[in-house]
Enzyme design. Structure first.
Site, short mmCIF file in Angstrom:
data_model
loop_
_atom_site.label_atom_id
_atom_site.label_comp_id
_atom_site.label_asym_id
_atom_site.label_seq_id
_atom_site.Cartn_x
_atom_site.Cartn_y
_atom_site.Cartn_z
N LYS A 1 0.87 -1.18 0.00
CA LYS A 1 0.00 0.00 0.00
C LYS A 1 0.91 1.23 0.00
O LYS A 1 1.42 1.66 1.04
CB LYS A 1 -0.90 -0.02 1.24
CG LYS A 1 -2.20 0.73 1.12
CD LYS A 1 -2.09 2.20 0.82
CE LYS A 1 -1.81 3.03 2.05
NZ LYS A 1 -1.57 4.47 1.71
N GLU B 1 3.14 8.96 14.80
CA GLU B 1 1.71 9.09 15.12
C GLU B 1 0.90 7.94 14.50
O GLU B 1 0.13 7.27 15.18
CB GLU B 1 1.28 10.43 14.53
CG GLU B 1 -0.03 10.96 14.95
CD GLU B 1 -0.40 12.17 14.06
OE1 GLU B 1 0.49 12.75 13.41
OE2 GLU B 1 -1.60 12.47 14.02
N GLU C 1 8.95 1.35 11.22
CA GLU C 1 10.09 2.27 11.04
C GLU C 1 9.50 3.66 10.98
O GLU C 1 8.80 4.01 10.03
CB GLU C 1 10.85 1.89 9.77
CG GLU C 1 12.26 2.45 9.73
CD GLU C 1 12.37 3.72 8.93
OE1 GLU C 1 12.19 4.81 9.53
OE2 GLU C 1 12.62 3.63 7.72
N CYS D 1 13.44 10.26 7.03
CA CYS D 1 13.21 9.93 8.45
C CYS D 1 14.48 10.09 9.27
O CYS D 1 14.42 10.46 10.42
CB CYS D 1 12.61 8.54 8.64
SG CYS D 1 12.55 7.52 7.22
N GLU E 1 9.38 16.44 14.71
CA GLU E 1 9.87 16.13 13.38
C GLU E 1 9.21 17.06 12.37
O GLU E 1 7.98 17.11 12.27
CB GLU E 1 9.56 14.67 13.02
CG GLU E 1 10.16 14.28 11.70
CD GLU E 1 9.95 12.82 11.34
OE1 GLU E 1 8.82 12.31 11.55
OE2 GLU E 1 10.90 12.20 10.85
P1 ADP Z 1 4.01 10.65 6.43
O1 ADP Z 1 4.16 11.59 7.57
O2 ADP Z 1 5.28 10.15 5.85
O3 ADP Z 1 2.95 11.02 5.44
P2 ADP Z 1 2.14 8.73 7.42
O4 ADP Z 1 2.39 7.94 8.64
O5 ADP Z 1 1.04 9.72 7.40
O6 ADP Z 1 3.54 9.35 7.11
O7 ADP Z 1 1.95 7.79 6.16
C1 ADP Z 1 2.73 6.65 5.90
C2 ADP Z 1 1.87 5.59 5.28
O8 ADP Z 1 0.88 5.19 6.22
C3 ADP Z 1 1.09 6.05 4.04
O9 ADP Z 1 1.05 4.99 3.10
C4 ADP Z 1 -0.28 6.33 4.60
O10 ADP Z 1 -1.31 6.23 3.64
C5 ADP Z 1 -0.41 5.23 5.63
N1 ADP Z 1 -1.41 5.48 6.68
C6 ADP Z 1 -1.84 6.68 7.16
N2 ADP Z 1 -2.80 6.49 8.11
C7 ADP Z 1 -2.96 5.15 8.24
C8 ADP Z 1 -3.78 4.31 9.07
N3 ADP Z 1 -4.64 4.82 9.95
N4 ADP Z 1 -3.66 2.98 8.93
C9 ADP Z 1 -2.78 2.44 8.06
N5 ADP Z 1 -1.99 3.16 7.25
C10 ADP Z 1 -2.06 4.50 7.33
#
Ligand code: ADP
Length: 485
Positions: free
Chosen positions: A178, A234, A253, A287, A386
């Site tokens: 995904k 988060e 990670e 990161c 961050e």
């Molecule tokens: P970034 O700050 O790098 O955007 P995120 O943690 O928001 O990091 O996103 C990293 C990945 O996690 C993306 O593929 C995002 O779509 C996915 N993601 C965001 N929210 C959720 C969730 N509640 N459950 C699973 N995957 C998620």
């Protein structure tokens, strides 16, 4: 310029639309132009991908494939990525905004190497025979975990997908990838290339979509065995909570606020260069970015002046131009976030010595100049949170003790750097820093063979390296055989 823009879901080696026909836009952040409308996976689509992956995990399918053949397929996929590297690099740059130079000359070669490294692992996964008490033969089998969901972020879309997909496939798992909603394009093409070189249906599926829908459905799915996640701390916490319901094997990670320590005896020129690549490479959307630069007082003023000067020369420009060092910030939303931190830094009393300006290229796109704040205190938000952008916080430190204490004064523990000519101090800092990677007199080095991952709230589990791959993507079965009577 862009060919082969694939925009549907890749399930069972076929292109499919979302069940409800939904799509989302992916946009070039350097121009604001729409690249494609991409199928937006929902729970029903994830169900379909999981069913396809599960169907591959039978003896006559992917699961039963002879490991030498599995190895060869991974090697062929590396070759296919290499042969299509120009196109994949251009897709990555268009989707993410990073300089084409970085995508094509850094990311793509490392992706190829990564698939080759794990191709080498595929036929070397073996158990042990174990001496046990009694008339028994005992041995272990290292089996795939099963169906693995890989959830990846937008900063290194193809590289970070490869970090998970290559070892997961090498260990014989079926994978559902995904990608981040901001950057789904190279992942989709990866799925297609895998089929072209001979991966059977279901071995690698790609479900583009949003985190709250596609990502969450994958994490909740009862028939997914493991989640390998890279993203924010988060969301990592949400993933862990949600995965608990079905007791999935989780590896995370996550974010960082990595310290880059410059001691007074460092080679100043190298340290300035290292601090600069540490925070400005990849627009600071890294990161492991060295976002806190801790400088020993005797060289503090000299260092700040040289660092600011170097930052002021980091060319912001069209990511396709060779001279560009800072590309476009991935989205307007992310740029707003970065600018809010610039304002917070000013308001909290840090001294802005370079950059901090929102800008455009040819009147378009989401850009910001390379930003350096000096005289930052550890309590300030720009030293604690961050930012995920090209914003460095320079913090003065009294001595090596103070540097270690300040470096560890964070919830994160992903990476760290130290610059010194004193070999004893260098190793001491390496031992005392709470971080998964420490770079001495260098920064941002990666290799498929060397494990990468976090301490503290930067997560757990490691990417890269064969030991970490076996740990994450296999499970051990102990088999007992009565040998007499
Ligand atoms: P970034 O700050 O790098 O955007 P995120 O943690 O928001 O990091 O996103 C990293 C990945 O996690 C993306 O593929 C995002 O779509 C996915 N993601 C965001 N929210 C959720 C969730 N509640 N459950 C699973 N995957 C998620």
């Amino acid at each position: 310029m862009l060919q082969n823009v694939r925009n549907r879901m890749w399930i069972g080696n076929e292109w499919v639309d979302a069940n409800d026909g939904g799509t989302f836009e992916t946009v070039n952040p350097a121009t604001g132009e729409r690249i494609a409308d991409v199928a937006s996976a929902q729970a029903a689509d994830v169900d379909k991908a999981v069913a396809s992956a599960r169907a591959a995990m039978v003896d006559k399918g992917w699961r039963g494939m002879n490991p030498h053949k599995r190895s060869k397929l991974l090697w062929k996929l590396a070759d296919a990525i290499e042969a299509n590297a120009d196109e994949l690099g251009a897709l990555e740059t268009a989707d993410n905004g990073k300089p084409y130079f970085e995508a094509r000359k850094v990311d793509l070669p490392s992706v190829v190497e990564n698939f080759r490294y794990f191709a080498g692992l595929a036929d070397k996964i073996q158990g042990d025979t174990i001496p046990v008490a009694g008339p028994f033969l005992n041995y272990t089998l290292r089996e795939p975990v099963g169906v693995v969901g890989c959830i990846t972020p937008w900063n290194f879309p193809l590289s970070l997908a490869a970090w998970k997909v290559a070892p997961a496939l090498a260990c014989g798992n079926a994978v559902i990838l995904k990608p981040a909603e901001q950057t789904p394009l190279t992942a989709l093409r990866l799925g297609e290339l895998a089929a072209e070189v001979g991966f059977p249906p279901g071995a690698l599926n790609v479900v583009p979509g949003f985190g709250e829908s596609a990502g969450a459905a994958l994490v909740r799915h009862p028939d997914v065995d493991a989640i390998a996640f890279t993203g924010s701390t988060e969301v990592g916490k949400i993933v862990m909570r949600e995965a608990a319901e079905t007791l999935k094997k989780v590896s995370l990670e996550l974010g960082g606020k990595s310290p880059n320590i410059v001691l007074a005896d460092a080679d100043l020129k190298s340290a300035v260069r290292g601090a600069s690549t540490g925070i400005f490479y990849g627009k600071g959307e890294v990161c492991a970015a060295g976002s806190r630069v801790l400088v020993e007082r005797p060289i503090y003023d000299e260092f700040v002046a040289a660092f600011a000067e170097r930052a002021s020369k980091a060319t912001v420009g069209d990511p396709m131009d060779e001279g560009t060092r800072l590309g476009a910030i991935v989205s307007e939303e992310q740029l707003d976030r970065v600018m809010a931190y610039v304002e917070a830094g000013k308001a909290e009393g840090a001294r802005l010595v370079s950059g901090g300006e929102r800008t455009t290229v040819d009147g378009k796109g989401n850009f910001v100049t390379a930003t350096v704040f000096a005289d930052v205190a550890s309590e300030m938000r720009i030293a604690r949170e961050e930012i995920f952008g090209p914003v460095a916080a320079v913090i003065p430190v009294d001595d090596v003790e103070d540097a270690i204490r300040t470096a560890n004064d964070t919830i994160y523990g992903l990476a760290a750097g130290v610059w010194t000519r004193d070999i004893g101090k260098a190793h001491r800092v390496a031992r005392e820093i709470q971080a998964g990677t420490v770079w001495i007199n260098t920064y941002n080095q990666y290799d498929s063979a060397s494990p990468f991952g976090g301490y503290k709230q930067s997560g757990f589990g490691r990417d890269l390296g064969y030991a970490a791959a076996l740990d994450k993507y296999t499970q051990t079965k102990s088999v007992w055989v009565a040998v007499d009577g």
